[in-house]
Motif scaffolding. Structure first.
Motif, mmCIF file in Angstrom:
data_model
loop_
_atom_site.group_PDB
_atom_site.id
_atom_site.type_symbol
_atom_site.label_atom_id
_atom_site.label_comp_id
_atom_site.label_asym_id
_atom_site.label_seq_id
_atom_site.Cartn_x
_atom_site.Cartn_y
_atom_site.Cartn_z
ATOM 1 N N GLY A 298 6.875 -0.237 -29.354
ATOM 2 C CA GLY A 298 7.470 -0.515 -28.224
ATOM 3 C C GLY A 298 8.309 -1.800 -28.361
ATOM 4 O O GLY A 298 9.494 -1.976 -27.883
ATOM 5 N N PHE A 299 7.672 -2.671 -28.936
ATOM 6 C CA PHE A 299 8.035 -4.119 -28.975
ATOM 7 C C PHE A 299 9.191 -4.009 -30.054
ATOM 8 O O PHE A 299 10.328 -4.426 -29.685
ATOM 9 N N LEU A 300 9.118 -3.263 -31.038
ATOM 10 C CA LEU A 300 10.028 -2.959 -32.074
ATOM 11 C C LEU A 300 11.334 -2.407 -31.363
ATOM 12 O O LEU A 300 12.436 -2.873 -31.474
ATOM 13 N N ALA A 301 11.138 -1.134 -30.610
ATOM 14 C CA ALA A 301 11.870 -0.652 -29.936
ATOM 15 C C ALA A 301 12.968 -1.387 -28.943
ATOM 16 O O ALA A 301 14.006 -1.384 -28.706
ATOM 17 N N ASN A 302 11.968 -1.869 -27.895
ATOM 18 C CA ASN A 302 12.721 -2.589 -26.850
ATOM 19 C C ASN A 302 13.044 -3.933 -27.131
ATOM 20 O O ASN A 302 14.511 -4.101 -26.938
ATOM 21 N N THR A 303 12.382 -4.806 -27.666
ATOM 22 C CA THR A 303 12.689 -6.136 -27.959
ATOM 23 C C THR A 303 13.617 -6.152 -29.106
ATOM 24 O O THR A 303 14.687 -6.831 -29.034
ATOM 25 N N ILE A 304 13.042 -5.791 -30.290
ATOM 26 C CA ILE A 304 13.918 -6.053 -31.245
ATOM 27 C C ILE A 304 15.030 -5.356 -31.555
ATOM 28 O O ILE A 304 16.035 -5.826 -31.656
ATOM 29 N N ASP A 305 14.835 -3.791 -31.270
ATOM 30 C CA ASP A 305 16.085 -2.896 -31.718
ATOM 31 C C ASP A 305 16.880 -3.256 -30.376
ATOM 32 O O ASP A 305 18.163 -3.357 -30.546
ATOM 33 N N GLN A 306 16.267 -2.953 -29.036
ATOM 34 C CA GLN A 306 17.274 -2.940 -27.976
ATOM 35 C C GLN A 306 17.750 -4.142 -27.625
ATOM 36 O O GLN A 306 18.877 -4.226 -27.394
ATOM 37 N N ARG A 307 16.768 -5.168 -27.574
ATOM 38 C CA ARG A 307 17.556 -6.250 -26.918
ATOM 39 C C ARG A 307 18.275 -7.225 -28.158
ATOM 40 O O ARG A 307 19.305 -7.677 -27.960
ATOM 41 N N PHE A 308 17.567 -7.137 -29.114
ATOM 42 C CA PHE A 308 17.735 -8.097 -30.361
ATOM 43 C C PHE A 308 19.251 -7.480 -31.047
ATOM 44 O O PHE A 308 20.217 -8.117 -30.861
ATOM 45 N N TRP A 309 18.824 -6.407 -31.548
ATOM 46 C CA TRP A 309 19.934 -5.637 -32.388
ATOM 47 C C TRP A 309 21.023 -5.199 -31.711
ATOM 48 O O TRP A 309 22.395 -5.367 -31.843
ATOM 49 N N HIS A 310 20.629 -4.426 -30.602
ATOM 50 C CA HIS A 310 21.880 -3.861 -29.743
ATOM 51 C C HIS A 310 22.395 -4.867 -28.684
ATOM 52 O O HIS A 310 23.519 -5.276 -28.762
ATOM 53 N N GLY A 311 21.266 -5.583 -28.043
ATOM 54 C CA GLY A 311 21.932 -6.368 -26.894
ATOM 55 C C GLY A 311 22.505 -7.722 -27.340
ATOM 56 O O GLY A 311 23.499 -7.883 -27.162
ATOM 57 N N TYR A 312 21.872 -8.162 -28.599
ATOM 58 C CA TYR A 312 22.295 -9.549 -28.817
ATOM 59 C C TYR A 312 23.149 -9.285 -30.209
ATOM 60 O O TYR A 312 24.430 -9.868 -30.216
ATOM 61 N N PHE A 313 22.684 -8.889 -31.212
ATOM 62 C CA PHE A 313 23.392 -8.888 -32.590
ATOM 63 C C PHE A 313 24.596 -7.863 -32.414
ATOM 64 O O PHE A 313 25.660 -8.425 -32.782
ATOM 65 N N HIS A 314 24.245 -6.655 -32.095
ATOM 66 C CA HIS A 314 25.273 -5.673 -32.093
ATOM 67 C C HIS A 314 26.313 -6.144 -30.956
ATOM 68 O O HIS A 314 27.690 -6.047 -31.370
ATOM 69 N N ASN A 315 25.673 -6.309 -29.798
ATOM 70 C CA ASN A 315 26.908 -6.720 -28.766
ATOM 71 C C ASN A 315 27.522 -8.128 -28.780
ATOM 72 O O ASN A 315 28.775 -8.190 -28.835
ATOM 73 N N THR A 316 26.544 -9.021 -29.009
ATOM 74 C CA THR A 316 27.178 -10.332 -28.920
ATOM 75 C C THR A 316 27.872 -10.602 -30.226
ATOM 76 O O THR A 316 28.989 -11.253 -30.266
ATOM 77 N N VAL A 317 26.828 -10.605 -31.064
ATOM 78 C CA VAL A 317 27.502 -11.123 -32.654
ATOM 79 C C VAL A 317 28.532 -10.171 -33.018
ATOM 80 O O VAL A 317 29.857 -10.605 -33.207
#
Lengths: 427, 862, 99
Positions: B769-788
């Motif tokens: 869940g942590f990987l999916a929500n925090t790392i993948d969803q928030r970090f990768w999707h939310g931050y890295f993919h979207n923001t960066v």
């Protein structure tokens, strides 16, 4: 004399040109041009180009100018020069033409251009094998400063190699008989010279000497040059005499007199024809039929062609029984034809310039066809035009309206929608 | 067909089930049930026949093992010269034993399943899977290298997965439970497979090969000195006596009787012998150890004179591997050689380890693999859930054959386990712990199959513990007997479930039960209950659990054949003299006792104590089952009306019961009535000795035997006291006489699943869940993919499009266009169509050209 | 005889031809001026051939004369055709090539 003739021709040419340029009457202009062309033909003669002079007169002054005059007469265009519409053109044109003239003439007149002298031709050299005892299959090389060049390979007695063009300089001739020791002899070849190296004499160490040849145009008509080289016996000098015709046994002439061993005679120029030549011991006689004992060798019907340079070598030939007898080896070379003559031009035209010549023939054919097509009366095919239905049915006013946005005609039908977006054409 | 070529038949043993599987898989849907089951059963039976022929070959060739190169598979995996893994099959006593068990019991179970699966819509698929399982299992046991074992290992894992989840499509969440059980089995086994893979990598790195034995290699060179387990009076036995009568005599004395010796070692017949003899004498001189080459030479010549006289070729028979270079040996031969030489270091690049340490690592990794496949602590949790599969599957795969693969593997690698002291202790503890733990859990289960499942886990623990204490032969012996009686018990339980289900339908009319209406036995959906349903709601037909023992009782009247065979199986499992379980279990107990006594190994005593207690528990829970299922009064209408099963099912039961009785006699540790005249003593260990170097058998321990039997009888008595009589459990929740915390603990299966749930599942889920929500969803999707990436891309795109593209590039292009248009508007004025203007421009060009040409020619010098 | 004089004459004649092309508006006269230029070129070529002792110049003159003949034939045919359609041979009237 030549200067006078040149001034005469040049004057006439310039006068003709001025007439051509200044005359209001086109026919007069044409006649002025004819005058210029004739003068040029005269100048061609001065420049040793008789063939071109004839062509100039027949083709230009004859055919072309006749055509001009014919057309002028046909069109009635002899007085058509009208008012000047572009005054800028003559002014600019005069300026540019002057510029061109002075650009060329000034350095010419001040002798300020390097007129490059043509470099003399490279020396040509060939080898004659007249050495009695070194046998067949002789290899000859020219050892120059830079490299060795084979002059002949597998050369038999009585044979001569082809001319080879080499760079001027000092060479060493190396003659290598089959299975024998190589003989060498230094020669010096200068630019523009034509030399024949002759190896002659009996024994294993033949002598080598160089005979200069002249391949330039034979100035006398229908004649050839003849040189005789004595390579027969060190003790005997020879002469070449006319052994008489069939008609008169006493009709003898001496063509080369008293040639020492190992030297060439002076050049004799003989008119073409069949000669009965005899090579006799000692001096020839112009009046006495040489005794049969003195005759070393004979050529009963020696055909001499025109414009050739002949080198006749009398050398010793070893018999089966070991004795030697004199043998004649005439070596003929074509000389250069006379400059500017039809023969010289013909040779060039049918050898080096064959392809352009053919192309010109095709061009002339095309020009003939083109002229026929252009001057033919065009027959208007009336019937076809009736049947053709024009696809563009849009009134021009419509197009204008669509492009300007204004109604040109009140009741003009509207264009289809899509053509509204079409870009107006540039201009 | 000459017997020499019999080993070649081992190809067929795989081929028959494979062909059967293919036929049923691709055309089975168009065949009738009889056709499908006939094909599958015949395929299995033919495999059994082939196995039996191989057995005959071994007996007649003096147990000479063979390595067979099946056609068309030469150089199975070949990468350059360094990685060469051939597809070879090993025919020796161990693999033939496994083949016989797998195909023999498999055939009976095929036959049984033909009746049991009657009416199932995926009938053909079931048999295709069963045959496929057989094929893979046979690859596993016949392969001559660890990679083939791995192929079989994964293949049977796949079949297990397919068969546990066979009823994945049942309604009402049952199918979901089934497929969950299948996934659980598969995933848990992945952990074990990791261990096996690591072991294989280590083996390859260490030995440069994965082959058990190379062709021509002698598996057990020690047999050259005879065997004390050989039949009395046989040459090997005499040789052994001679060897040990005068220990001081030079070994050369043994070679003084070559004729006899060659008989004892191996006959020169057979393809194996031919392979062995292809090694020329010159090679033997070149490669053999200096001290022994003379012997080998002498033996070879002696054998040639003795046996092959008159033949042109020298038939050299080797009794050891001294003539083979170390790198030409299989892994076990290399191990013996390297251990003999000592001081061998295995280089791992950045570091290196002593050979002995590497062996410990290899064996520990293999133990992890075995724990997965053979359901040992900590990876046993999948096996009870695997009972969700059809009962024949439970019997065949999850009791008799596949789960023994781990034991087989460890026995195959007995050379290493024998050397790795540390691993032996660990293996013992794991096995013994599993045995007692599973036995304890089994007494708290209500589900008839679940009890058997835990029993299986427990018995596997016995086998593993036997490997741990070095009783390899006993482990296989117990594997064999266990295969008989556990298959018998499972099939018996299937028969019971079948009967109860049938009785349930008889009792409640013939209305549809939400099962397949065309199915005359719409029972299996409930079989698939993978949990010990408490069955507290008997009023609802749909929740009726035919596997719950509380719904049974008094079935012995209704199902006499099943009862009788089940009773035999129970007694055999409980270790009652003289049934098969007695002999095998006793051997393990005696062996572990003796290893403690003779070698002072503590783990021997521990194993003995724990296994003894586990044996007591075994007897207890088995008799508890007998009481609950067969004795007393029927507690439900279904039990009252349960019919006996069809002959297709009872015949295998009877055959297995006979096997359960007789299987023990193949390893009589002492004269026993007239039976030792037939079977001989220590027959099985002598048989095993041919391929398992370190197999041995303890002397018969009368005390232990008596003690074990007594404890079993006590356990039976205890169970009868507690569960026996006319007690009825109907409708009374948890009215078990053992309403104690201990029983609850057993009933709750010691909270293993809960423990795993907390220890692994929840952290795993939390981490996922942590990987999916925090790392993948928030970090990768939310931050890295979207923001960066996205925003950065957009920003760069903005810059590129607005100032760069519109400004610079479009401006340049448009500017060029504008300049061109402006220029052309000027230039086109020149193009006025006036010929003289053209001529003028031409003249301009002429002047320029003349100047360019003439200027270089100008004579500046004058 | 110095070649330079012939060249000078050739240049003069060529320049006159150029002036004729530029000044005269009668197409036939323009044509004749072109011929004059060609003749001037011929003279230069022959003079150079004489200078170098090479027949190549003569051959080029030969070719030029031939080409000129062809050119005159086609050119006069064109003039005739144009005169038929436009009734004029004033080159200032011939502006169809206007861009």
């Amino acid at each position: 004399m030549e200067t006078v003739l040149f001034g005469f021709g040049a004057t006439i040419a310039l006068v003709g040109a001025i007439i051509m340029l200044s005359s209001k009457n086109a026919v007069h202009s044409a006649l002025g041009l004819v005058l210029t062309m004739g003068a040029l033909a005269f100048l061609f003669l001065l420049l040793n180009a008789p063939f071109l002079a004839m062509i100039q007169i027949t083709v230009y002054a004859g055919a072309i100018m006749v055509l001009f005059i014919f057309v002028i007469m046909l069109l009635g265009a002899d007085k058509l020069d009208l008012r000047e519409r572009f005054p800028v053109v003559p002014v600019l044109g005069t300026a540019l033409a002057s510029a061109m003239f002075f650009a060329i003439a000034t350095p010419l007149l001040t002798n300020n251009i390097d007129l490059i002298e043509p470099p003399p031709a490279n020396p040509q050299v060939r080898f004659v094998h007249a050495a009695t005892d070194i046998g067949n299959n002789v290899a000859v090389t020219l050892d120059g400063a830079l490299r060795s060049q084979p002059l002949a390979e597998g050369l038999n007695l009585r044979e001569v190699s082809n001319f080879m063009t080499v760079a001027p300089g000092d060479y060493t001739v190396s003659i290598t008989p089959e299975g024998g020791a190589t003989l060498t002899s230094p020669i010096s070849l200068t630019a523009g010279s034509v030399q024949t190296i002759v190896a002659y004499g009996t024994g294993d160490a033949p002598s080598i000497t160089v005979v200069p040849e002249d391949l330039s145009t034979v100035q006398e008509a229908r004649s050839s040059r003849v040189i005789v080289f004595n390579a027969f016996d060190p003790d005997i000098s020879i002469s070449m005499v006319n052994f008489g015709s069939e008609f008169d046994e006493n009709d003898t002439a001496t063509y080369a007199n008293n040639i020492p061993y190992g030297t060439a005679s002076e050049t004799t120029t003989l008119i073409e024809g069949d000669y009965a030549l005899a090579f006799v011991r000692g001096e020839g006689s112009s009046s006495v039929n040489p005794g049969i004992d003195n005759v070393l060798a004979r050529e009963e019907a020696y055909e001499l062609e025109r414009d050739q340079s002949k080198l006749i070598v009398l050398f010793a030939e070893r018999q089966v029984d070991g004795s030697i007898r004199a043998s004649v080896d005439p070596l003929g070379v074509m000389t250069r034809p006379s400059f500017g003559g039809p023969r010289a031009i013909g040779i060039e035209l049918f050898t080096t310039y064959m392809l352009p010549f053919q192309l010109l023939a095709v061009l002339l054919l095309a020009a003939m066809v083109g002229a026929i097509v252009l001057t033919r009366h065009a027959v208007t095919p009336v019937k076809q035009r009736v049947n053709v239905r024009r696809r563009v049915a849009r009134p021009l006013t419509n197009v204008i309206a669509s492009q300007t946005g204004h109604q040109v005609v009140d009741d003009a039908p509207q264009l289809p929608a899509e053509t509204d977006q079409r870009e107006p054409s540039g201009d | 067909m000459h017997m020499d070529t019999y080993p070649q038949l081992v190809t067929l043993v795989i081929l028959f089930p494979a062909i059967g599987a293919f036929i049923n898989l691709f055309v089975g849907a168009r065949l009738t049930e009889k056709g499908v089951s006939a094909i599958a059963t015949i395929a299995a039976s033919l495999a059994f026949v082939v196995s039996f022929l191989l057995y005959l070959y071994l007996v007649n060739s003096n147990y000479q093992g063979a390595v067979v190169n099946p056609p068309l598979l030469d150089g199975w995996i070949q990468i350059g010269d360094s990685v060469v893994i051939p597809w070879q099959q090993r025919v020796d006593t161990l693999s033939v034993t496994m083949m016989l068990v797998v195909t023999g019991i498999g055939s009976l179970i095929h036959m049984y399943a033909a009746g049991y699966m009657h009416g199932d819509p995926k009938y053909h698929r079931f048999f295709a899977y069963l045959n496929m399982f057989l094929a893979f299992m046979l690859i596993l046991v016949t392969g001559n290298n660890f990679l083939m074992m791995f192929v079989g290992w994964e293949g049977v894992g796949l079949c297990s997965f397919l068969l546990i989840g066979f009823w994945f499509d049942k309604a009402k969440g049952v199918g979901w439970r089934n497929s969950n059980a299948a996934r659980k089995a598969f995933i848990v086994n992945r952990v074990g497979d990791f261990g096996l893979l690591m072991a294989i990598f280590l083996i390859f790195w260490t030995f440069g090969t994965l082959d058990y034995y190379r062709p021509g290699e002698v598996a057990n060179p020690e047999l050259a000195e005879g065997s004390k387990y050989a039949p009395v009076g046989s040459p090997a036995y005499l040789l052994y006596q001679e060897e040990h009568k005068s220990e001081t005599e030079a070994p050369a004395e043994g070679e003084a009787t070559p004729g006899e010796h060659s008989e004892a070692a191996a006959t020169t017949e057979g393809a194996t012998a031919a392979e062995a003899t292809t090694t020329t004498e010159g090679e033997s001189h070149a490669e053999g150890a200096a001290a022994t080459e003379g012997e080998a030479h002498a033996e070879g010549e002696a054998a040639a004179e003795g046996e092959e006289e008159g033949h042109g070729e020298p038939a050299v028979v080797y009794v050891n591997n001294d003539h083979i270079a170390t790198e030409q040996l299989g892994v076990f031969g290399q191990t013996e050689r390297l251990l003999h030489e000592g001081e061998h270091i295995v280089d791992f690049g950045p570091f290196s380890l002593p050979f002995e340490t590497v062996l410990v690592l290899i064996t520990l990794f293999m133990l992890l693999g075995a724990a997965g496949k053979s359901a040992q602590i900590p990876l046993f949790v999948w096996l009870p859930d695997a009972m969700a599969g059809p009962t024949p599957v439970s019997a065949l795969i999850h009791a008799a054959t596949m789960v023994t693969a781990g034991v087989y593997m460890m026995v195959r690698a007995n050379v290493w386990y024998h050397e790795a002291e540390l691993t032996s202790v660990v293996v013992t503890l794991v096995g013994a712990g599993t045995a007692i733990m599973a036995g304890f859990v089994a007494i708290g289960q209500w589900d008839i199959k679940r009890v058997l499942a835990y029993s299986t886990v427990s018995q596997l623990g016995f086998m593993v513990a036997a490997v741990g204490v070095g009783a390899y032969s006993a482990a296989v012996f117990h594997l064999l007997t266990h295969a008989f009686f556990k298959a018998l018990l499972f099939l018996g339980s299937g028969s019971v479930i079948h009967g109860v289900e049938h009785g349930h339908h008889l009792a409640h009319g013939k209305h549809g039960h939400g099962h397949d209406d065309h199915d005359p036995h719409p029972v299996h959906g409930e079989n698939a209950h993978g949990h010990d349903a408490h069955a507290d709601d008997h009023a609802h037909d749909d929740d009726f659990d035919p596997q719950d023992m509380r719904n049974m009782g008094g079935l012995w009247r209704r199902m006499p054949v099943t009862y009788l065979t089940y009773l035999i199986g129970t007694l055999a499992l409980a270790g009652i003299f003289p049934l098969s379980g007695f002999w095998s279990k006793d051997e393990i107990l005696a062996d572990s006792w003796l290893i403690g006594l003779e070698e002072g190994a503590l783990h021997g005593y521990i194993a003995f104590g724990v296994l003894f207690a586990a044996a007591f528990l075994t007897a207890f829970y088995m008799w508890r089952q007998i009481e609950l299922v067969f004795h007393g009064k029927p507690r439900t209408e279904a039990a009252r009306k349960a019919p006996e099963s069809v002959w297709l099912m009872t015949v295998p039961l009877a055959l297995l019961a006979i096997g359960s009785i007789l299987a023990g006699f193949m390893q009589l540790p002492r004269p026993f009535f007239f039976l030792d005249q037939i079977f001989g003593t220590y027959h099985f260990v002598y048989w095993m000795q041919q391929s398992v170097i370190h197999s041995h058998a303890p002397a018969f321990q009368l005390g232990i035997a008596l003690l074990a039997t007594a404890s079993a009888l006590v356990a039976i008595f205890l169970a009868r006291r507690i569960y026996g009589g006319e007690k009825s459990l109907v409708g009374e929740e948890n009215r078990d006489p053992l309403e104690s915390p201990i029983w609850s603990l057993a009933n709750a299966r010691l909270y293993w699943d809960e423990f795993y749930n907390r220890a692994f599942e929840r952290p795993f889920n939390a981490m996922a869940g942590f990987l999916a929500n925090t790392i993948d969803q928030r970090f990768w999707h939310g931050y890295f993919h979207n923001t960066v990436i996205r925003d950065g891309f957009n920003a760069i795109g903005e810059i590129l499009s607005k100032p760069v593209d519109l400004g610079v590039i479009d401006g340049t292009v448009n500017g060029i266009g504008r300049v061109t248009r402006w220029l052309s508007s000027k230039v086109r004025l020149i193009q006025a169509g006036d010929v003289r203007v053209y001529a003028l421009s031409l003249l301009l060009g002429v002047v320029v050209v003349i100047l360019v040409l003439l200027l270089p020619l100008l004579n500046t010098g004058g | 005889m110095q070649t330079e004089w012939f060249i000078l004459l050739s240049v003069i004649l060529f320049t006159m031809g150029v002036l004729g092309v530029l000044f005269r508006r009668n197409a036939i006269l323009v044509f004749m001026s072109v011929e004059l230029m060609l003749n001037a070129t011929n003279l230069a070529l022959v003079a150079f051939a004489h200078q170098w002792g090479s027949e190549a110049g003569h051959l080029f003159v030969f070719f030029i004369i031939t080409v000129a003949a062809a050119e005159v034939a086609v050119g006069l045919a064109l003039i005739v055709a144009i005169f038929r359609t436009k009734h004029s041979i004033n080159i200032d009237d011939l502006r169809q090539m206007e861009g």
